[in-house]
Scaffold this motif. Structure first.
Motif, PDB file in Angstrom:
ATOM      1  N   UNK A   1       0.731  -1.157   0.070  1.00 34.44           N
ATOM      2  CA  UNK A   1      -0.002   0.010  -0.137  1.00 34.44           C
ATOM      3  C   UNK A   1       0.898   1.244  -0.076  1.00 34.44           C
ATOM      4  N   UNK A   2       0.283   2.204  -0.819  1.00 37.41           N
ATOM      5  CA  UNK A   2      -0.800   2.207  -1.615  1.00 37.41           C
ATOM      6  C   UNK A   2      -0.425   1.735  -3.163  1.00 37.41           C
ATOM      7  N   UNK A   3      -1.418   1.484  -3.596  1.00 32.99           N
ATOM      8  CA  UNK A   3      -1.106   1.095  -4.993  1.00 32.99           C
ATOM      9  C   UNK A   3      -2.241   1.533  -6.054  1.00 32.99           C
ATOM     10  N   UNK A   4      -2.038   1.913  -7.321  1.00 35.34           N
ATOM     11  CA  UNK A   4      -3.265   1.804  -8.372  1.00 35.34           C
ATOM     12  C   UNK A   4      -3.705   0.687  -8.828  1.00 35.34           C
ATOM     13  N   UNK A   5      -4.772   0.199  -8.779  1.00 29.21           N
ATOM     14  CA  UNK A   5      -5.357  -0.785  -9.462  1.00 29.21           C
ATOM     15  C   UNK A   5      -6.133  -0.452 -10.571  1.00 29.21           C
ATOM     16  N   UNK A   6      -6.333  -1.725 -11.557  1.00 33.41           N
ATOM     17  CA  UNK A   6      -7.214  -1.540 -12.699  1.00 33.41           C
ATOM     18  C   UNK A   6      -8.095  -2.365 -12.566  1.00 33.41           C
ATOM     19  N   UNK A   7      -9.332  -2.079 -12.566  1.00 33.10           N
ATOM     20  CA  UNK A   7     -10.627  -3.029 -12.365  1.00 33.10           C
ATOM     21  C   UNK A   7     -11.266  -3.215 -13.688  1.00 33.10           C
ATOM     22  N   UNK A   8     -11.301  -4.134 -14.189  1.00 28.77           N
ATOM     23  CA  UNK A   8     -11.929  -4.573 -15.586  1.00 28.77           C
ATOM     24  C   UNK A   8     -13.304  -5.066 -15.469  1.00 28.77           C
ATOM     25  N   UNK A   9     -14.159  -4.265 -16.035  1.00 30.05           N
ATOM     26  CA  UNK A   9     -15.634  -4.764 -15.667  1.00 30.05           C
ATOM     27  C   UNK A   9     -16.284  -5.052 -17.212  1.00 30.05           C
TER      28      UNK A   9
END
Length: 109
Positions: free
Chosen positions: A87-95
């Motif tokens: 932490x911290x981290x940028x994540x990608x959420x593929x919906x």
């Protein structure tokens, strides 16, 4: 910066912010699939259990800050901060959305 998320995705992040695993599971289709940290969860019950475990294991917040489209997927990038390693981290959420619900979600760095 404020972004306008599709209804089902906004509901997902809202329920996640409250730590409500049941409400998160209801954002998904009955046979939805989630892929997170190399694990696959299929169906609302498995998704509910995944979120219940995540919310007891770590405390975190996620702030979506970018939205793009990738063929049939909606990609949301969020800033994740918490008491987890890295932490911290940028994540990608593929919906992938179907009939106003989430049919697929893949979370990746």
């Amino acid at each position: 910066m404020s972004i306008e998320l599709p209804t089902a995705i906004a509901a997902y992040f809202s329920a996640d912010k409250k730590g409500n695993a049941h409400a998160i599971a209801e954002c998904f289709t009955q046979n939805a699939v989630v892929v997170d940290e190399g694990n696959t969860y299929t169906g609302r019950d498995a998704i509910r259990s995944w979120m219940e475990n995540a919310s007891t294991q770590y405390t975190y917040t996620v702030e979506p800050f970018a939205l793009t489209r990738d063929e049939e997927r909606t990609v949301v990038t969020g800033h994740l901060v918490g008491d987890f390693p890295g932490s911290p981290v940028d994540l990608r959420y593929f919906f992938v959305l179907r009939e106003d619900r989430i049919a697929e979600l893949e979370i990746a760095p």
